[in-house]
Design an enzyme around this catalytic site. Structure first.
Site, PDB file in Angstrom:
ATOM      1  N   GLN A 147      38.284   4.865  -9.398  1.00 48.26           N
ATOM      2  CA  GLN A 147      38.651   3.655  -8.675  1.00 48.26           C
ATOM      3  C   GLN A 147      37.725   3.489  -7.470  1.00 48.26           C
ATOM      4  OE1 GLN A 147      40.767   6.236  -9.262  1.00 48.26           O
ATOM      5  NE2 GLN A 147      42.705   5.510 -10.122  1.00 48.26           N
TER       6      GLN A 147
ATOM      7  N   ASP B 181      38.152  -1.546 -10.637  1.00 48.53           N
ATOM      8  CA  ASP B 181      38.997  -2.009  -9.526  1.00 48.53           C
ATOM      9  C   ASP B 181      38.199  -2.666  -8.405  1.00 48.53           C
ATOM     10  OD1 ASP B 181      40.983  -0.896 -11.040  1.00 48.53           O
ATOM     11  OD2 ASP B 181      41.388   0.775  -9.698  1.00 48.53           O
TER      12      ASP B 181
ATOM     13  N   ASP C 141      39.552  -3.553 -15.163  1.00 49.38           N
ATOM     14  CA  ASP C 141      40.591  -4.082 -14.273  1.00 49.38           C
ATOM     15  C   ASP C 141      40.009  -4.540 -12.942  1.00 49.38           C
ATOM     16  OD1 ASP C 141      42.241  -3.205 -16.328  1.00 49.38           O
ATOM     17  OD2 ASP C 141      42.890  -1.404 -15.275  1.00 49.38           O
TER      18      ASP C 141
ATOM     19  N   ARG D  17      44.663  -7.403 -19.111  1.00 53.01           N
ATOM     20  CA  ARG D  17      45.876  -6.732 -19.561  1.00 53.01           C
ATOM     21  C   ARG D  17      46.857  -6.723 -18.400  1.00 53.01           C
ATOM     22  NH1 ARG D  17      44.024  -0.300 -19.834  1.00 53.01           N
ATOM     23  NH2 ARG D  17      43.060  -0.179 -17.751  1.00 53.01           N
TER      24      ARG D  17
END
Length: 417
Positions: A226, A249, A274, A338
Site C-alpha cells: 500500500q 491505493d 484499487d 470491485r
C-alpha cells in the site's frame, strides 16, 4: 460530440502518454438496461438518480465547479526551491501550510507552488481557515510533491526516519498530531492509513495544477505494498488539474462518516490495484484513469467501501479509462473495480452491516484493455463474488447485491461479451 471531445482533451492536456485508446469519434453506447448479473446497466430513469447534485446534497449546500485562481494576483505565500527566489516565502509546502493555519481567519488563503519537485510529505490538519494550494504552471507535471512510503513494509521507525528526517514536524506545529499518530504506532508496519504522501483533513481544501507521487512505484515486487499518494478525510474538497501517481491505493477517499464530499475534475489518476478507494462521496468529471502492468497483469481501478445506509459513493462522469500495453482483452484484461468489504475479514460479508461499495460510471470511454466478460471483480477483504442485480424491478440499494453500475458508456471495453 461535446462529451467525447472533453474526455479526449483531458487526456491530451495532462500529457499522460496513456497509450492507444479507442477511436471514439462519433461513438455511440451499446449498453442497454438492465444488463446482466456480470455487467448491470442502469436505465434512463434509474440513471436520473445519479447526478453530481445528488452526490453533493448534504447538511450544507455545496455546488463545486472547479478551482479558480485566475483572480489571484498576490498569493498569501509562495513555495519555491530557495526562499527569496521567484518571490518564495517558504522552501517547503508544509511550512507554508503551517503559516496559513497560523495566520487563521475565515478568508481563503492561497499558496502558490513554483515549478520543481519537492520531496517530503504534506499534512493539512483540520482548520477553519480555507486553503487553496496551486502550482504556478498550468502543466501539472512540472510541479510535484513526491516521497516513497510503503504501508506494508515500513515500520514506525522507518516512517519517522523517512518523513521527519530533519524536524519537518515538531511538537506544537499544527500538523504534528497527524505525524505523531503514525510515528507512535506499536504495530510492525504503518499500514495504509499512514502511507500517504499528501494528507488532507481540512474542510474546503482546494488543489490545482499539482502532481502528487508516491514514488515507491516499481521499486517493490508485485505483492501487497500500500502506497498512497493522496489521502482525503475532509468534506467539500476540490481537486482540479491534478495528477495522482502510484501503484496500489494511489488515491484514498477516506470519509470518516460516509458523508464527506470530494470533487475531482480534469485530472489523472494512475495505479494498478484499487487505486481509487474509500468511503467518501466523490464525483470525478473529465478525468483519466490509467492502469499500469509494470508490477501486475491484473488490477482494479476502483474499490469503494460505501456504508450500507449511504446511497451515494463514487460517480464518474465523462471520463476515460486507459491501460498500458500489458493489458489486453482476455486473461490479462483490466477491471473497472470491485467492492471493498472493509472490516469483514473475520465475519465475511453481512448484508446491511458490512460496507457495500457504491459506484456509477456513466458516459465515459472504456478502452479495449478492459474486460467485457467480468468488468467487476470479487470484493477485497472477503473475496465475495461480484453479483449485480439485473432484474427489471430491482432495488438499486439491495444489500444482497453489489452496487457497481454503468450507464451509457462507450468504447471497446464497454461492450457486453
Amino acid at each position: 460530440m461535446k462529451r467525447l471531445t472533453v474526455a479526449i482533451s483531458a487526456a491530451m492536456l495532462l500529457g499522460t502518454g496513456c497509450g492507444g485508446g479507442d477511436n471514439i469519434v462519433g461513438a455511440v453506447s451499446s449498453q442497454l438496461a438492465p444488463g446482466t448479473a456480470a455487467r448491470p446497466i442502469l436505465s434512463n430513469a434509474e440513471a436520473g438518480k445519479y447526478t453530481k447534485a445528488a452526490y453533493f446534497t448534504g447538511a450544507t449546500s455545496w455546488n463545486p465547479t472547479g478551482v479558480s485562481v485566475d483572480g489571484v494576483t498576490r498569493p498569501n505565500f509562495i513555495v519555491g526551491q530557495t526562499v527569496g527566489v521567484g518571490g518564495a516565502t517558504h522552501s517547503s509546502l508544509q511550512q507554508a501550510i503551517n503559516a496559513a493555519i497560523a495566520k487563521g481567519g475565515t478568508q481563503r488563503i492561497y499558496i502558490e507552488v513554483l515549478r520543481g519537485t519537492y520531496s517530503g510529505t504534506v499534512y493539512v490538519p483540520r482548520t477553519s481557515t480555507p486553503i487553496t494550494v496551486y502550482g504556478s504552471d498550468a502543466d501539472a507535471s512540472t510541479t510535484q510533491i513526491s516521497l516513497a512510503i510503503d504501508g506494508a513494509v515500513d515500520s514506525p521507525a522507518t516512517y519517522s526516519a523517512t518523513v521527519n528526517p530533519s524536524g519537518r514536524y515538531v511538537s506544537g506545529d499544527p500538523a504534528y498530531p497527524l505525524y505523531q499518530s503514525c510515528a507512535s504506532l506499536t504495530s510492525a508496519s504503518i499500514g495504509t492509513n499512514c502511507s500517504a504522501v499528501f494528507w488532507v483533513q481540512a474542510t474546503g481544501f482546494e488543489m490545482k495544477n499539482l502532481t502528487v507521487v508516491n514514488s515507491l512505484l516499481d521499486t517493490v515486487d508485485n505483492g501487497t505494498h500500500q502506497a498512497v499518494a493522496l489521502r482525503i478525510d475532509a468534506d467539500q474538497v476540490q481537486l482540479d488539474n491534478v495528477r495522482l501517481i502510484g501503484r496500489q491505493d494511489t488515491f484514498y477517499l477516506n470519509g470518516q462518516t460516509g458523508s464527506e464530499r470530494v470533487y475531482i475534475s480534469n485530472s489523472y489518476v494512475e495505479g494498478d490495484v484499487d487505486f481509487d478507494f474509500g468511503s467518501s462521496r466523490a464525483v470525478y468529471e473529465n478525468c483519466v484513469f490509467h492502469i499500469v502492468s509494470s508490477r501486475k497483469t491484473s488490477g482494479f481501478v476502483f474499490a469503494p467501501d460505501t456504508v450500507p445506509s449511504q446511497p451515494y459513493g463514487f460517480l464518474v462522469l465523462n471520463s476515460h479509462f486507459t491501460a498500458d500495453a500489458g493489458f489486453h482483452a482476455g486473461s490479462n484484461a483490466a477491471q473497472l473495480g470491485r467492492a471493498w468489504d472493509q472490516g469483514a475479514s473475520k465475519t465475511g460479508y453481512i448484508a446491511g452491516s458490512t460496507p457495500n461499495g457504491q459506484l456509477v460510471i456513466r458516459e465515459s470511454n472504456e478502452d479495449a484493455a478492459f474486460s467485457n466478460v467480468s468488468p467487476w471483480g470479487a470484493a477485497a477483504t472477503t473475496s465475495r463474488p461480484h453479483a449485480g442485480n439485473s432484474s427489471s424491478t430491482r432495488n438499486l440499494d439491495d444489500p444482497a447485491y453489489n452496487r457497481l453500475w454503468e450507464y451509457d458508456n462507450f468504447g471497446a471495453g464497454a461492450k457486453s461479451s
